[in-house]
Design an enzyme around this catalytic site. Structure first.
Site, PDB file in Angstrom:
ATOM      1  N   HIS A  41     -65.276 -65.085 -45.070  1.00  0.00           N
ATOM      2  CA  HIS A  41     -65.599 -65.252 -43.653  1.00  0.00           C
ATOM      3  C   HIS A  41     -64.524 -66.086 -42.958  1.00  0.00           C
ATOM      4  O   HIS A  41     -64.073 -65.762 -41.867  1.00  0.00           O
ATOM      5  CB  HIS A  41     -66.939 -65.987 -43.477  1.00  0.00           C
ATOM      6  CG  HIS A  41     -68.155 -65.259 -43.953  1.00  0.00           C
ATOM      7  ND1 HIS A  41     -69.075 -65.829 -44.801  1.00  0.00           N
ATOM      8  CD2 HIS A  41     -68.618 -64.016 -43.693  1.00  0.00           C
ATOM      9  CE1 HIS A  41     -70.067 -64.970 -45.020  1.00  0.00           C
ATOM     10  NE2 HIS A  41     -69.808 -63.856 -44.374  1.00  0.00           N
ATOM     11  N   LYS A  80     -85.758 -62.215 -44.518  1.00  0.00           N
ATOM     12  CA  LYS A  80     -85.639 -62.922 -45.797  1.00  0.00           C
ATOM     13  C   LYS A  80     -85.436 -64.421 -45.570  1.00  0.00           C
ATOM     14  O   LYS A  80     -84.808 -64.824 -44.590  1.00  0.00           O
ATOM     15  CB  LYS A  80     -84.508 -62.330 -46.657  1.00  0.00           C
ATOM     16  CG  LYS A  80     -83.240 -61.998 -45.922  1.00  0.00           C
ATOM     17  CD  LYS A  80     -82.174 -61.404 -46.829  1.00  0.00           C
ATOM     18  CE  LYS A  80     -80.887 -61.199 -46.019  1.00  0.00           C
ATOM     19  NZ  LYS A  80     -79.799 -60.602 -46.692  1.00  0.00           N
ATOM     20  N   ARG A 116     -65.187 -55.079 -46.285  1.00  0.00           N
ATOM     21  CA  ARG A 116     -64.754 -55.274 -47.680  1.00  0.00           C
ATOM     22  C   ARG A 116     -64.564 -53.965 -48.422  1.00  0.00           C
ATOM     23  O   ARG A 116     -63.741 -53.850 -49.305  1.00  0.00           O
ATOM     24  CB  ARG A 116     -65.795 -56.113 -48.439  1.00  0.00           C
ATOM     25  CG  ARG A 116     -65.794 -57.582 -48.077  1.00  0.00           C
ATOM     26  CD  ARG A 116     -67.075 -58.248 -48.519  1.00  0.00           C
ATOM     27  NE  ARG A 116     -68.197 -57.785 -47.708  1.00  0.00           N
ATOM     28  CZ  ARG A 116     -69.395 -58.335 -47.693  1.00  0.00           C
ATOM     29  NH1 ARG A 116     -69.647 -59.345 -48.495  1.00  0.00           N
ATOM     30  NH2 ARG A 116     -70.346 -57.877 -46.916  1.00  0.00           N
ATOM     31  N   SER A 165     -72.015 -63.628 -49.585  1.00  0.00           N
ATOM     32  CA  SER A 165     -72.872 -64.815 -49.570  1.00  0.00           C
ATOM     33  C   SER A 165     -73.966 -64.700 -50.620  1.00  0.00           C
ATOM     34  O   SER A 165     -74.316 -65.687 -51.279  1.00  0.00           O
ATOM     35  CB  SER A 165     -73.492 -65.000 -48.186  1.00  0.00           C
ATOM     36  OG  SER A 165     -72.495 -65.239 -47.230  1.00  0.00           O
TER      37      SER A 165
END
Ligand code: ADP
Length: 164
Positions: free
Chosen positions: A18, A42, A92, A130
């Site tokens: 990031h 979540k 990515r 993450s």
């Protein structure tokens, strides 16, 4: 006109991947606003306030980067409130591409004047997410090469804390 970009994400926690995107965006735009969002579906590891504090420390050297907690609203609406003309995202792999392509198309249909800008992940951070960082850190794995130093410290503190 000031070119302002919004980089919104979960950042739970901020990783070096990031941070690399933030650095590169800060060289492309006059102003970059990093906005941690809290996913309602979540339970996050870090609170919104913790994320803002962690990101603020990590971007201290970047004068044109500011950090604000994203309110619970559409990213395009938040961008318009901020006066941002660009949405920054990192890519990515093809999974990111497929996911981001749909979001970009939806955002374009909601707000045609907002441009989504994609930066390819640095090869050395392409595998960093993450969720993997949280998992490795939860088992005591060393993630110090993959996250800013203050994030590594915060992760250690989270997982050392006695469970309630
Ligand atoms: P996730 O989508 O895994 O919950 P975030 O919401 O925190 O992650 O990610 C925000 C943005 O940063 C997304 O565009 C995501 O693709 C990108 N990103 C995540 N990790 C990296 C990385 N290691 N390198 C470059 N971009 C990344």
């Amino acid at each position: 006109m000031t070119k302002t970009a919004l980089y919104a994400g979960s950042f739970d926690p901020l990783t070096n991947g990031h941070l690399d995107i933030i650095r590169r965006a800060s060289a492309l735009f006059d102003q970059v606003i990093v906005a941690p969002m809290t996913n309602v579906s979540k339970a996050p590891l870090f609170t919104s306030e913790e994320k803002v504090a962690l990101i603020n420390t990590a971007v201290q050297a970047l004068a044109n980067v500011t950090v604000v907690a994203a309110p619970r609203q559409l990213t395009v609406a938040f961008a318009q409130t901020l006066g941002a003309q660009y949405l920054v995202r990192g890519l990515r792999n093809t999974a990111d591409f497929n996911y981001e392509a749909d979001i970009a198309a939806m955002n374009a249909s909601l707000a045609a004047d907002l441009e989504s800008v994609f930066l390819m992940a640095a090869p050395r951070y392409r595998f960093v997410s993450s969720s993997l960082i949280r998992e490795v850190a939860s088992f005591g794995g060393d993630v110090t090469a993959l996250v800013p130093a203050n994030v590594a410290t915060a992760l250690t503190a989270k997982f050392e804390a006695p469970h309630a």
